[in-house]
Design an enzyme around this catalytic site. Structure first.
Site, PDB file in Angstrom:
ATOM      1  N   GLU A  73      -1.056  27.386 -21.858  1.00 22.55           N
ATOM      2  CA  GLU A  73      -2.150  28.348 -22.033  1.00 22.55           C
ATOM      3  C   GLU A  73      -1.669  29.581 -22.784  1.00 22.55           C
ATOM      4  OE1 GLU A  73      -5.190  28.265 -18.502  1.00 22.55           O
ATOM      5  OE2 GLU A  73      -3.145  28.253 -17.662  1.00 22.55           O
TER       6      GLU A  73
ATOM      7  N   TYR B  38     -21.011  50.816 -28.629  1.00 26.18           N
ATOM      8  CA  TYR B  38     -20.642  49.510 -28.096  1.00 26.18           C
ATOM      9  C   TYR B  38     -19.754  48.714 -29.041  1.00 26.18           C
ATOM     10  CZ  TYR B  38     -25.190  48.571 -30.334  1.00 26.18           C
ATOM     11  OH  TYR B  38     -26.256  48.531 -31.191  1.00 26.18           O
TER      12      TYR B  38
ATOM     13  N   GLU C  22      -7.942  37.749 -13.443  1.00 30.52           N
ATOM     14  CA  GLU C  22      -8.206  38.960 -12.662  1.00 30.52           C
ATOM     15  C   GLU C  22      -7.485  40.163 -13.277  1.00 30.52           C
ATOM     16  OE1 GLU C  22      -8.485  35.528  -9.683  1.00 30.52           O
ATOM     17  OE2 GLU C  22      -7.356  35.983 -11.498  1.00 30.52           O
TER      18      GLU C  22
ATOM     19  N   LYS D 291     -13.669  31.887 -18.377  1.00 33.08           N
ATOM     20  CA  LYS D 291     -12.646  31.004 -18.932  1.00 33.08           C
ATOM     21  C   LYS D 291     -13.236  29.596 -18.997  1.00 33.08           C
ATOM     22  CE  LYS D 291      -7.749  29.945 -18.171  1.00 33.08           C
ATOM     23  NZ  LYS D 291      -6.591  30.215 -17.317  1.00 33.08           N
TER      24      LYS D 291
END
Length: 123
Positions: A21, A53, A73, A98
Site C-alpha cells: 500500500e 475551498y 485515522e 479507502k
C-alpha cells in the site's frame, strides 16, 4: 451552524499497514465539512470574508502526500489539524474513504470520520 462542504476529493496517496500500500499507492476520497458562520460573506459577496475551498482542497492534498501513514485515522487527523491551523473555521469534519482497502468481501469503501474543533479563542 453554517457549513462549506467539499465532497469526493480524490487523492492518490500511499497510506496503509501493508508494505504494498505504501509502495504502489491507491485512491482515497475525502469529504471535508467546514463549520463557519457564513452570514458575512453572504452579505458582502467577498471571498476574503469566507474560506477559500480551493485552498482547503490544496491543503488536504498536500497533507495526504506529505507522509505515509499506517492508519487512515492518522491521515484524517492530520488533514483536520492542518485545516484548523490554516483556516478560520470553528470546526471541521473529515471523512476519509479507502475504496480499495485490503479486505475480503464486496464493499463500497472503508472510512473513518473525525471532527475536530478550533480552540474557542481562535474563532
Amino acid at each position: 451552524m453554517d457549513k462549506i462542504v467539499i465532497k469526493g476529493l480524490r487523492i492518490f496517496a500511499y497510506h496503509g499497514v501493508n508494505p504494498e500500500e505504501k509502495e504502489k499507492g491507491q485512491p482515497f476520497v475525502l469529504d471535508i465539512t467546514l463549520y463557519k458562520d457564513l452570514s458575512l460573506p453572504g452579505a458582502t459577496d467577498d471571498l476574503n470574508d469566507t474560506v477559500n475551498y480551493s485552498r482547503v482542497a490544496k491543503t488536504a492534498t498536500r497533507v495526504m502526500l506529505a507522509q505515509k501513514d499506517d492508519l487512515i485515522e492518522r491521515a484524517a487527523s492530520r488533514v483536520a489539524e492542518a485545516v484548523l491551523a490554516e483556516f478560520p473555521v470553528r470546526e471541521v469534519t473529515v471523512r476519509l474513504k479507502k475504496p480499495r482497502a485490503p479486505i475480503a468481501g464486496d464493499f463500497e469503501y472503508v472510512a473513518v470520520e473525525i471532527t475536530r474543533r478550533a480552540p474557542e479563542a481562535v474563532v
